[in-house]
Design a protein around this motif. Structure first.
Motif, PDB file in Angstrom:
ATOM      1  N   THR A 111     -30.505  36.331 -34.646  1.00 23.20           N
ATOM      2  CA  THR A 111     -29.231  35.795 -34.153  1.00 23.20           C
ATOM      3  C   THR A 111     -28.091  35.964 -35.146  1.00 23.20           C
ATOM      4  OG1 THR A 111     -29.794  33.557 -34.907  1.00 23.20           O
ATOM      5  CG2 THR A 111     -30.339  34.111 -32.617  1.00 23.20           C
ATOM      6  N   THR A 112     -28.411  36.178 -36.423  1.00 23.36           N
ATOM      7  CA  THR A 112     -27.369  36.375 -37.431  1.00 23.36           C
ATOM      8  C   THR A 112     -27.101  37.851 -37.710  1.00 23.36           C
ATOM      9  OG1 THR A 112     -29.034  36.202 -39.185  1.00 23.36           O
ATOM     10  CG2 THR A 112     -27.808  34.196 -38.641  1.00 23.36           C
ATOM     11  N   GLY A 113     -27.901  38.727 -37.126  1.00 22.26           N
ATOM     12  CA  GLY A 113     -27.712  40.152 -37.354  1.00 22.26           C
ATOM     13  C   GLY A 113     -28.179  40.608 -38.730  1.00 22.26           C
ATOM     14  N   LEU A 114     -29.092  39.861 -39.344  1.00 22.47           N
ATOM     15  CA  LEU A 114     -29.566  40.207 -40.682  1.00 22.47           C
ATOM     16  C   LEU A 114     -30.811  41.086 -40.685  1.00 22.47           C
ATOM     17  CD1 LEU A 114     -28.956  36.837 -42.565  1.00 22.47           C
ATOM     18  CD2 LEU A 114     -27.668  38.971 -42.748  1.00 22.47           C
ATOM     19  N   GLU A 115     -31.217  41.548 -39.506  1.00 24.09           N
ATOM     20  CA  GLU A 115     -32.353  42.473 -39.458  1.00 24.09           C
ATOM     21  C   GLU A 115     -31.985  43.714 -40.272  1.00 24.09           C
ATOM     22  OE1 GLU A 115     -34.437  41.944 -35.217  1.00 24.09           O
ATOM     23  OE2 GLU A 115     -32.296  42.385 -35.126  1.00 24.09           O
ATOM     24  N   GLY A 116     -32.902  44.148 -41.107  1.00 28.55           N
ATOM     25  CA  GLY A 116     -32.644  45.290 -41.961  1.00 28.55           C
ATOM     26  C   GLY A 116     -32.083  44.911 -43.318  1.00 28.55           C
ATOM     27  N   LYS A 117     -31.709  43.645 -43.488  1.00 29.28           N
ATOM     28  CA  LYS A 117     -31.193  43.164 -44.771  1.00 29.28           C
ATOM     29  C   LYS A 117     -32.103  42.121 -45.392  1.00 29.28           C
ATOM     30  CE  LYS A 117     -26.438  43.208 -45.977  1.00 29.28           C
ATOM     31  NZ  LYS A 117     -25.154  42.610 -46.015  1.00 29.28           N
ATOM     32  N   LEU A 118     -32.627  41.258 -44.567  1.00 33.22           N
ATOM     33  CA  LEU A 118     -33.445  40.136 -45.023  1.00 33.22           C
ATOM     34  C   LEU A 118     -34.688  40.075 -44.155  1.00 33.22           C
ATOM     35  CD1 LEU A 118     -33.220  37.760 -47.080  1.00 33.22           C
ATOM     36  CD2 LEU A 118     -32.163  36.438 -45.266  1.00 33.22           C
ATOM     37  N   GLN A 119     -35.826  39.869 -44.775  1.00 37.38           N
ATOM     38  CA  GLN A 119     -37.091  39.814 -44.048  1.00 37.38           C
ATOM     39  C   GLN A 119     -37.796  38.507 -44.368  1.00 37.38           C
ATOM     40  OE1 GLN A 119     -40.580  42.368 -45.172  1.00 37.38           O
ATOM     41  NE2 GLN A 119     -39.894  43.479 -43.356  1.00 37.38           N
ATOM     42  N   VAL A 120     -38.227  37.788 -43.334  1.00 43.28           N
ATOM     43  CA  VAL A 120     -38.935  36.523 -43.506  1.00 43.28           C
ATOM     44  C   VAL A 120     -40.421  36.821 -43.646  1.00 43.28           C
ATOM     45  CG1 VAL A 120     -39.466  34.288 -42.480  1.00 43.28           C
ATOM     46  CG2 VAL A 120     -37.204  35.307 -42.130  1.00 43.28           C
ATOM     47  N   ARG A 121     -41.026  36.277 -44.709  1.00 42.44           N
ATOM     48  CA  ARG A 121     -42.455  36.507 -44.956  1.00 42.44           C
ATOM     49  C   ARG A 121     -43.139  35.201 -45.336  1.00 42.44           C
ATOM     50  NH1 ARG A 121     -43.469  41.865 -46.730  1.00 42.44           N
ATOM     51  NH2 ARG A 121     -45.665  41.291 -46.618  1.00 42.44           N
ATOM     52  N   ASP A 122     -44.385  35.083 -44.946  1.00 48.33           N
ATOM     53  CA  ASP A 122     -45.212  33.949 -45.334  1.00 48.33           C
ATOM     54  C   ASP A 122     -45.830  34.260 -46.693  1.00 48.33           C
ATOM     55  OD1 ASP A 122     -47.759  32.370 -45.589  1.00 48.33           O
ATOM     56  OD2 ASP A 122     -47.062  31.587 -43.672  1.00 48.33           O
ATOM     57  N   ILE A 123     -45.888  33.283 -47.562  1.00 44.71           N
ATOM     58  CA  ILE A 123     -46.448  33.481 -48.895  1.00 44.71           C
ATOM     59  C   ILE A 123     -47.901  33.959 -48.822  1.00 44.71           C
ATOM     60  CG2 ILE A 123     -47.193  31.098 -49.270  1.00 44.71           C
ATOM     61  CD1 ILE A 123     -46.088  31.392 -52.163  1.00 44.71           C
ATOM     62  N   ALA A 124     -48.634  33.503 -47.803  1.00 42.82           N
ATOM     63  CA  ALA A 124     -50.026  33.928 -47.645  1.00 42.82           C
ATOM     64  C   ALA A 124     -50.123  35.425 -47.354  1.00 42.82           C
ATOM     65  CB  ALA A 124     -50.692  33.139 -46.530  1.00 42.82           C
ATOM     66  N   HIS A 125     -49.157  35.963 -46.614  1.00 41.31           N
ATOM     67  CA  HIS A 125     -49.160  37.405 -46.343  1.00 41.31           C
ATOM     68  C   HIS A 125     -48.901  38.202 -47.605  1.00 41.31           C
ATOM     69  CE1 HIS A 125     -48.095  36.371 -41.936  1.00 41.31           C
ATOM     70  NE2 HIS A 125     -49.391  36.439 -42.102  1.00 41.31           N
ATOM     71  N   LEU A 126     -48.072  37.669 -48.483  1.00 39.92           N
ATOM     72  CA  LEU A 126     -47.823  38.352 -49.767  1.00 39.92           C
ATOM     73  C   LEU A 126     -49.083  38.354 -50.629  1.00 39.92           C
ATOM     74  CD1 LEU A 126     -44.225  37.132 -50.661  1.00 39.92           C
ATOM     75  CD2 LEU A 126     -44.919  39.272 -49.567  1.00 39.92           C
ATOM     76  N   VAL A 127     -49.801  37.244 -50.610  1.00 40.24           N
ATOM     77  CA  VAL A 127     -51.059  37.183 -51.357  1.00 40.24           C
ATOM     78  C   VAL A 127     -52.023  38.236 -50.826  1.00 40.24           C
ATOM     79  CG1 VAL A 127     -53.105  35.788 -51.859  1.00 40.24           C
ATOM     80  CG2 VAL A 127     -50.825  34.754 -51.998  1.00 40.24           C
ATOM     81  N   ALA A 128     -52.149  38.304 -49.506  1.00 43.10           N
ATOM     82  CA  ALA A 128     -53.049  39.295 -48.912  1.00 43.10           C
ATOM     83  C   ALA A 128     -52.629  40.705 -49.277  1.00 43.10           C
ATOM     84  CB  ALA A 128     -53.076  39.126 -47.395  1.00 43.10           C
ATOM     85  N   GLU A 129     -51.329  40.965 -49.254  1.00 41.83           N
ATOM     86  CA  GLU A 129     -50.833  42.300 -49.599  1.00 41.83           C
ATOM     87  C   GLU A 129     -51.167  42.672 -51.032  1.00 41.83           C
ATOM     88  OE1 GLU A 129     -46.515  44.547 -49.868  1.00 41.83           O
ATOM     89  OE2 GLU A 129     -46.712  42.807 -48.545  1.00 41.83           O
ATOM     90  N   ALA A 130     -51.132  41.703 -51.922  1.00 43.78           N
ATOM     91  CA  ALA A 130     -51.373  41.976 -53.332  1.00 43.78           C
ATOM     92  C   ALA A 130     -52.868  42.084 -53.678  1.00 43.78           C
ATOM     93  CB  ALA A 130     -50.741  40.891 -54.204  1.00 43.78           C
TER      94      ALA A 130
END
Length: 132
Positions: A111-130
């Protein structure tokens, strides 16, 4: 143990129940640091965190306020990130540890048009990625 360093630049939104009610503020930050995430703090953080707008069941209401809290918060995050010199011009991450936050901020990105600038991520997904 992380298998690789993520090398992201992020803000961390403290969920209300973790930070305000339970005082859990430092462990998520230490975890992000350990994962290789460069953390940029917003003005309202830690025990002084700002609500995503879902608290008290507002996630289920159909009326939409003129300036929803989730949109305000994303503005704060982007403002904090853009003030730091030398950051790469790529996705900034907005990290949280609450499923309601993911829903509220995920919608607010659109709704703010921030797609492509800011990405919402869960901390657990970052742990899994690492670690995977």
């Amino acid at each position: 143990k992380p298998k690789r360093s993520l090398q992201y630049v992020a803000t961390y939104h403290d969920p209300c129940y973790l930070a305000r009610y339970n005082g859990i503020v430092d462990p998520p930050r230490r975890l992000l640091e350990r994962l290789g995430v460069r953390l940029v703090e917003m003005a309202r953080c830690g025990r002084n965190t700002f609500c995503c707008g879902a608290g008290g069941g507002r996630i289920w209401f159909t009326d939409r306020p003129a300036n929803p809290p989730a949109e305000q918060r994303l503005g704060e995050a982007l403002s904090a990130l853009e003030k730091v010199e030398g950051l790469p011009n790529a996705y900034y991450l907005f990290v949280t540890a609450c499923p309601k936050d993911l829903a509220m901020f995920g919608d607010a990105i659109k709704t703010t048009g921030l797609e492509g600038k800011l990405q919402v991520r869960d901390i657990a997904h970052l742990v899994a990625e690492a670690v995977l």
